[in-house]
Motif scaffolding. Structure first.
Motif, PDB file in Angstrom:
ATOM      1  N   ALA A 192       1.014  -1.348  -0.019  1.00  0.00           N
ATOM      2  CA  ALA A 192       0.096   0.158  -0.097  1.00  0.00           C
ATOM      3  C   ALA A 192       0.878   1.261   0.135  1.00  0.00           C
ATOM      4  O   ALA A 192       0.638   2.364  -0.721  1.00  0.00           O
ATOM      5  CB  ALA A 192      -0.886   0.001   1.092  1.00  0.00           C
ATOM      6  N   SER A 195       2.242   1.921  -3.437  1.00  0.00           N
ATOM      7  CA  SER A 195       1.184   2.246  -4.526  1.00  0.00           C
ATOM      8  C   SER A 195       1.019   3.723  -4.196  1.00  0.00           C
ATOM      9  O   SER A 195       0.603   4.214  -5.234  1.00  0.00           O
ATOM     10  CB  SER A 195      -0.092   1.397  -3.982  1.00  0.00           C
ATOM     11  N   HIS A 197       3.437   5.855  -3.642  1.00  0.00           N
ATOM     12  CA  HIS A 197       4.389   6.298  -4.546  1.00  0.00           C
ATOM     13  C   HIS A 197       3.991   6.170  -5.873  1.00  0.00           C
ATOM     14  O   HIS A 197       4.241   7.245  -6.701  1.00  0.00           O
ATOM     15  CB  HIS A 197       5.527   5.445  -4.067  1.00  0.00           C
ATOM     16  N   GLY A 198       3.621   5.085  -6.346  1.00  0.00           N
ATOM     17  CA  GLY A 198       3.163   4.646  -7.554  1.00  0.00           C
ATOM     18  C   GLY A 198       2.140   5.497  -8.343  1.00  0.00           C
ATOM     19  O   GLY A 198       2.147   5.939  -9.400  1.00  0.00           O
ATOM     20  N   SER A 199       1.136   5.803  -7.751  1.00  0.00           N
ATOM     21  CA  SER A 199      -0.180   6.765  -8.186  1.00  0.00           C
ATOM     22  C   SER A 199      -0.850   6.916  -6.981  1.00  0.00           C
ATOM     23  O   SER A 199      -1.826   5.939  -6.684  1.00  0.00           O
ATOM     24  CB  SER A 199      -0.850   6.096  -9.347  1.00  0.00           C
ATOM     25  N   GLU A 201      -3.761   8.571  -6.473  1.00  0.00           N
ATOM     26  CA  GLU A 201      -5.098   8.834  -6.927  1.00  0.00           C
ATOM     27  C   GLU A 201      -5.545   7.421  -7.170  1.00  0.00           C
ATOM     28  O   GLU A 201      -6.604   6.930  -6.818  1.00  0.00           O
ATOM     29  CB  GLU A 201      -5.264   9.440  -8.085  1.00  0.00           C
ATOM     30  N   ALA A 202      -4.672   6.456  -8.039  1.00  0.00           N
ATOM     31  CA  ALA A 202      -5.183   5.222  -8.248  1.00  0.00           C
ATOM     32  C   ALA A 202      -5.126   4.301  -6.876  1.00  0.00           C
ATOM     33  O   ALA A 202      -5.992   3.481  -6.567  1.00  0.00           O
ATOM     34  CB  ALA A 202      -4.514   4.431  -9.050  1.00  0.00           C
ATOM     35  N   ALA A 203      -3.909   4.422  -5.854  1.00  0.00           N
ATOM     36  CA  ALA A 203      -4.281   3.795  -4.390  1.00  0.00           C
ATOM     37  C   ALA A 203      -5.449   4.168  -3.828  1.00  0.00           C
ATOM     38  O   ALA A 203      -6.116   3.235  -3.391  1.00  0.00           O
ATOM     39  CB  ALA A 203      -2.856   4.153  -3.985  1.00  0.00           C
ATOM     40  N   ASN A 204      -5.905   5.344  -3.699  1.00  0.00           N
ATOM     41  CA  ASN A 204      -7.000   5.873  -2.965  1.00  0.00           C
ATOM     42  C   ASN A 204      -8.157   5.211  -3.726  1.00  0.00           C
ATOM     43  O   ASN A 204      -9.204   4.471  -3.136  1.00  0.00           O
ATOM     44  CB  ASN A 204      -7.089   7.390  -3.055  1.00  0.00           C
ATOM     45  N   ALA A 205      -8.276   5.165  -5.168  1.00  0.00           N
ATOM     46  CA  ALA A 205      -9.327   4.471  -5.581  1.00  0.00           C
ATOM     47  C   ALA A 205      -9.380   2.926  -5.584  1.00  0.00           C
ATOM     48  O   ALA A 205     -10.650   2.331  -5.608  1.00  0.00           O
ATOM     49  CB  ALA A 205      -9.376   4.901  -7.239  1.00  0.00           C
ATOM     50  N   MET A 206      -8.611   2.284  -5.085  1.00  0.00           N
ATOM     51  CA  MET A 206      -8.304   0.816  -4.876  1.00  0.00           C
ATOM     52  C   MET A 206      -8.555   0.678  -3.317  1.00  0.00           C
ATOM     53  O   MET A 206      -8.429  -0.566  -3.065  1.00  0.00           O
ATOM     54  CB  MET A 206      -7.142   0.389  -5.223  1.00  0.00           C
ATOM     55  N   GLY A 207      -8.912   1.658  -2.547  1.00  0.00           N
ATOM     56  CA  GLY A 207      -9.160   1.212  -1.211  1.00  0.00           C
ATOM     57  C   GLY A 207      -8.343   1.556  -0.251  1.00  0.00           C
ATOM     58  O   GLY A 207      -8.514   1.158   0.908  1.00  0.00           O
ATOM     59  N   VAL A 208      -7.037   2.315  -0.577  1.00  0.00           N
ATOM     60  CA  VAL A 208      -5.964   2.220   0.239  1.00  0.00           C
ATOM     61  C   VAL A 208      -6.410   3.973   0.857  1.00  0.00           C
ATOM     62  O   VAL A 208      -6.500   5.011   0.037  1.00  0.00           O
ATOM     63  CB  VAL A 208      -4.745   2.577  -0.471  1.00  0.00           C
ATOM     64  N   ASN A 209      -6.399   3.789   2.297  1.00  0.00           N
ATOM     65  CA  ASN A 209      -6.453   5.021   2.876  1.00  0.00           C
ATOM     66  C   ASN A 209      -4.966   5.779   2.983  1.00  0.00           C
ATOM     67  O   ASN A 209      -4.340   5.633   3.942  1.00  0.00           O
ATOM     68  CB  ASN A 209      -6.806   4.908   4.415  1.00  0.00           C
TER      69      ASN A 209
END
Lengths: 330, 252
Positions: A192, A195, A197-199, A201-209
């Motif tokens: 997480a 992720s 670091h990687g993006s 916005e995408a991390a948040n959209a995949m459920g990462v707080n």
């Protein structure tokens, strides 16, 4: 369980022991002092490496957390308080957690340069506070900090008599910290963080707080720094304002960058080597210049760190062209 | 109560009413599309649904639960996954790791458990890996597992993004222009994939510009123009609708 992930930690232990035996056999025990001090600085560096390299959040204020740990231990175990070092360690960690939390919530909303500036400013504030406050000894710092007796007969303190045991205490802590961080990196939480670091916005959209994780790793790396500060202060018997200085924070960032950002082993190795050389006085009065300069060089030529394949390839091709040129002259 | 509903949703940027009083309902296990010409407000509508923008008024409901005030990560936890128009895979991570991150909402190891690598943590980690490999296998990209995700060809990246979204086991999948930037062959592949996904019982909401893709696969279409919904119906109905023809071809 994946045992293989711990092999490097096993190698680390072997190297630590081998080094101790080697210096004792060759009668150069005094070298252990700087290696012990370097180990405590390495705690700051490996924590910062996970914050910067894995979660992608920069902090140019980590010397402040080191100093908060060290100064808390120094104030509480000397003068009017004279608390037990265990208690002062607990207080130091608690204070660090609270400060990192309160600072982290607003500033971790910032990105890139803005986060860098905010953490830098935090570092400057802490530096000016320790420099200008009587209880922190102002420019003199605090001295005569007592040793920290961990177990009967095992005390964190300077002096030739306890050099070997202190070397092992410091490296035990580093090894423990490394194992915890390896666990973290190879987990769902580590993924997480990467992720983010990687993006983000995408991390948040995949459920990462994302905000929660950034804050948690910021606080954890601050605690590592503070623990390093507490132990080093007991070891050297004091702490001064330079430990909170901006150039110390820059140094930590430079070392993480040289080590290769997302590479705690690179950060550890470079942290030990460079701090050791610095403590032995190899850079003389150019100490800060040296660390500033390597930061520039790394950012220009090796943004992924120098402990990586590209460096070897570059060296190899350099060697090859030198050989070719020498042959050509004949 | 409908499975998923957008109710009287509005959002303005300064003086521009990007989305204006838009309502529609999505039936479970269907493929629902929202189309419209450039500037119709499709992307704003998508961002409102995905939680990256807050609406000025109106509601978004999944099984009756309001979603409109939730941040994206909480929306994901409700079982809604999304893809991005420009594909946003995680840099510095392999294809497999990207998909494993999709399992985040289906796993629970916290900071403390991760630091100590407790037995349930590494067991969970093992099942995350297995499940992710299975998903790669189903989508036919198992051979790419160890490849660096962002160095793949764009069409492959889009498939990886689908795999990552499917790894969350969503009940609703939001697709933001899934055919954007793809050639005809790749668009066909994506169309088959979307039909497959629906066949697995996942509801799909697509925002799309590419009419051919939409007409082929959608059960139901809503048409936006200048922020308002101007038509709704089956593909056949939409193709005959005079208002829709007017906004797409220009009227006189």
């Amino acid at each position: 369980m994946n045992i293989r992930q711990y092999i490097p930690a096993g190698i680390l232990v072997a190297v630590v022991v081998a080094f101790q035996l080697a210096v004792v056999l060759t009668g150069q025990d005094y070298l252990l002092t700087q290696l012990t001090m370097s180990a405590y600085y390495a705690l700051v560096i490996i924590g910062l490496s996970v914050l910067m390299g894995y979660a992608g959040q920069i902090s140019i204020g980590h010397a402040a957390f080191f100093a908060i740990g060290g100064y808390t231990a120094a104030v509480l175990t000397t003068g009017a308080f004279r608390l037990s070092p265990w208690l002062s360690l607990a207080v130091a960690v608690a204070i660090t957690v609270v400060i990192a939390f309160l600072i982290g919530i607003p500033i971790l909303k910032l990105k890139g340069h803005y986060l860098a500036m905010a953490t830098l400013s935090f570092g400057v504030i802490v530096y000016r506070i320790v420099l200008g406050t009587g209880v922190f000894g102002e420019a003199d710092g605090i001295s005569d900090v007592p040793g920290f007796t961990l177990l009967p007969g095992l005390t964190v303190t300077g002096g030739a008599a306890s050099r070997v045991e202190n070397y092992y205490i410091a490296w035990f802590l580093v090894t423990l910290a490394i194992i915890l961080l390896i666990n973290l990196i190879n987990s769902r939480v580590g993924r997480a963080l990467r992720s983010i670091h990687g993006s983000e916005e995408a991390a948040n959209a995949m459920g990462v707080n994302t905000a929660g994780y950034k804050l948690a790793i910021f606080v954890l790396s601050a605690v590592f720094a503070a623990v390093g500060g507490v132990f080093l202060t007991h070891y050297t018997g004091g702490i001064g304002p330079s430990e909170a200085g901006v150039m110390k924070s820059v140094r930590y960032v430079a070392i993480v960058a040289v080590g290769g950002m997302a590479n705690i082993w690179g950060a550890l190795v470079m942290g030990i080597v460079l701090n050791y050389l610095s403590l032995r006085g190899y850079f003389g009065t150019y100490d800060d210049i040296f660390f500033g300069a390597i930061l520039i060089i790394i950012m220009l030529f090796y943004p992924d760190g120098i402990l990586q394949r590209k460096t070897l390839d570059d060296l190899r091709s350099l060697a090859r062209s030198l050989v070719a040129r020498i042959r050509g002259r004949r | 109560m409908s499975f998923f509903a957008v109710e009287n949703l509005s959002r303005a940027f300064g003086g521009l009413q990007a989305v204006s009083d838009v309502s529609f309902a999505v039936r479970e296990h269907s493929i629902h599309a929202v189309i419209g010409p450039n500037g119709a407000g499709k992307t704003t509508l998508f961002n409102l649904i995905a939680g990256s923008l807050a609406p000025d008024s109106g509601a978004i409901r999944l099984n009756g639960d309001p979603l409109q005030s939730l941040p994206p990560y909480k929306i994901a936890r409700k079982g809604i996954a999304r893809t991005f128009q420009n594909v946003k895979l995680f840099r510095h991570m392999s294809v497999l790791e990207n998909v494993m991150l999709g399992r985040h909402v289906r796993s629970r190891a916290g900071f403390g458990a991760a630091l100590l690598n407790l037995p349930h943590t590494w067991r969970e980690e093992r099942s995350i890996r297995q499940r992710s490999l299975e998903i790669l296998d189903t989508l036919g990209i198992a051979d790419l597992a160890d490849a660096d995700a962002v160095s793949l060809a764009f069409g492959k990246q889009r498939i990886v993004e689908f795999a990552r979204a499917l790894a969350t086991e969503p009940t609703l999948l939001l697709l933001d222009e899934p055919a954007a930037g793809l050639n005809m062959h790749e668009t066909d592949e994506i169309a088959r994939l979307i039909a497959d996904i629906r066949a697995r019982g996942i509801t799909v909401l697509i925002i799309e510009h590419d009419m051919s893709l939409i007409m082929d696969i959608s059960d139901h279409i809503a048409v936006l123009s200048s922020g308002k919904k101007i038509a709704e119906g089956t593909p056949a109905e939409i193709q005959r609708n005079r208002d829709v023809i007017a906004v797409y071809l220009g009227e006189d």
